[in-house]
Every structure is written in structure tokens, then in C-alpha cells.
Design an enzyme around this catalytic site. Sequence first.
Site, PDB file in Angstrom:
ATOM      1  CB  SER A 250      41.646  25.427  -8.177  1.00  0.00           C
ATOM      2  OG  SER A 250      40.748  26.184  -7.374  1.00  0.00           O
TER       3      SER A 250
ATOM      4  CG  HIS B 182      44.351  22.429 -10.107  1.00  0.00           C
ATOM      5  ND1 HIS B 182      44.534  23.491 -10.964  1.00  0.00           N
ATOM      6  CD2 HIS B 182      43.000  22.366  -9.868  1.00  0.00           C
ATOM      7  CE1 HIS B 182      43.375  24.041 -11.239  1.00  0.00           C
ATOM      8  NE2 HIS B 182      42.433  23.376 -10.593  1.00  0.00           N
TER       9      HIS B 182
ATOM     10  CD  GLU C 129      47.552  24.245 -13.304  1.00  0.00           C
ATOM     11  OE1 GLU C 129      47.957  25.124 -14.068  1.00  0.00           O
ATOM     12  OE2 GLU C 129      46.767  24.477 -12.350  1.00  0.00           O
TER      13      GLU C 129
ATOM     14  CG  ASN D 247      42.191  28.119 -11.867  1.00  0.00           C
ATOM     15  OD1 ASN D 247      41.620  27.829 -12.913  1.00  0.00           O
ATOM     16  ND2 ASN D 247      41.995  27.456 -10.745  1.00  0.00           N
TER      17      ASN D 247
END
Length: 263
Positions: free
Chosen positions: A107, A128, A140, A178
Site C-alpha cells: 500500500s 493495491h 490501484e 493513502n
Amino acid sequence: MSERLAIAGSGAIACGLAAVAATRGEVTVLARSDSSCERATAKVHSICERLGTAVNGNVTVSRDAHVLRDATFVVEAIVEDPHAKAAFWEDLDAHVAGDAILATTTSSLPVSDLAQASGHPERFVGLHVFNPVPKMDLVELAFPPEASPTTKQRARDLCTALGKTAVEVPDTPGFVVNRLLFPFLFEAVRLMERTELSAEAIDTCMQLGAGHPMGPLALLDLVGLDVSAAIGRTIDADVPATIDRLIAEGALGRKTGRGFHTY
């Protein structure tokens, strides 16, 4: 699902991804120990039951790396530690077919570094997925510069087969979600520190006032405070002292029964 999927790991992401894949075909899970195999088997079966589908026969859980030899798409979903991930990829080569796509669910770590550790950056992808995997639609996709067009297309096709929406993102720390999300989550912690508001009050405000399905402190608990701190440091965000204190107490969130909330 046209790919023969194998997933290395026994945590929430690995088991959630395995359960989703099992609704589309056969999937293999590689765990590190007998106890990890038992936990992964129970967890995958539990998720499958919640999905309301009888797919348990589609899941094979093993600690023997030889089970990867027939896989066409291998996903690493182990601890978010660059040394552990690099060591995994360096040790894997003898067990995987020469045309298998290699993926990591990191991540926040640089995909290019892990691709180099694999020895096959042309077949590598950052995949991800988000927790809980059965409920979160986004994936992702981050590719190293060497990734071939075939690798990119097969990664997109797998996401489609799993019922996910793939968005290609740059290989930058934290990718998109993130990188934007964790500074906000950490600011919620700092607000609690400054004002002595309760976690429940802050989460209720953001749920009812901003329409968030889950408050920021509950979300940190879901991710895991240890994982959250690791992500924060990777993206150069200041990790609040309260998070470090809770980690030192062993209060990591939902997985330990206590974090900002008690479970």
C-alpha cells in the site's frame, strides 16, 4: 477467471482476496506455517460464508511453495516490510513459472524496488487492493518502468474478472488513496489530542456531517495502527504520538480488540 491465481499470505488482505477470487474460480493460498494455514483456512471459509456462496472447495491453503508452480498470477500479500517482501521475491523464483505475472499488494512501498528484487520487473505489478476486499471496489495498479504491455493488460483483466475497478497510478509512496487519506486520518488524531474530544465524537461528526461510512479513528483501527504508522512514515507524514503509544501498549486496533475503540 482465466488466470490460475496464487496468493502468498494469511492476513486480512490475502484471505479477503482469496475469498473473492474463489467466487470466480480456483485459488491457492501459501502460508508460512501450519498455524498460519489453519488461520487462513478458517478466515477464508468465514468470508466465503458471509458472501453467501459455497466456494470453499475452490480454495487450497498450503505452506509448500511447490503449490505455486502451476500459478499464472502470483500475488504477494505479506507484512508491509520492504526487507520481508524483497526476501520473499528473491526466494520465489525457483517455484514459479517463467511466464507468471508477479504482483504485490503493498500500500505504500516502492513497486520498482520490489520489482527489481523479483528479478523480473517486466512481469511485475503493484496490485493495491483495499480492506475489506469483498466490499472495496478499487484496485490501484502501479507498474515499474520495465513492465510489459502484456503484464499491464493481464493485471487489468484480472481486476475485471474479480469485479474490481482498476486505476493505474504512479509508483509514488502511498500511491493516490493513502497519500491523500493518511494525513487526514492523522489530523483527526491530533484534533483528539488537542481538544480531548472522544474518538466516538470525532467519528460521529465525520460520519453524520461529512457522509463518511466510517469515522477516521475507526478506520485507523480497521487498517491497524502498526500498519498505519508504517504507511505514514513511508509517505513522510508525521505520525501522532497517540498512535505510537497505543502500538507500544499492543493496542493495534480491531485485530487486537483495542485501538482508539474497544472491540
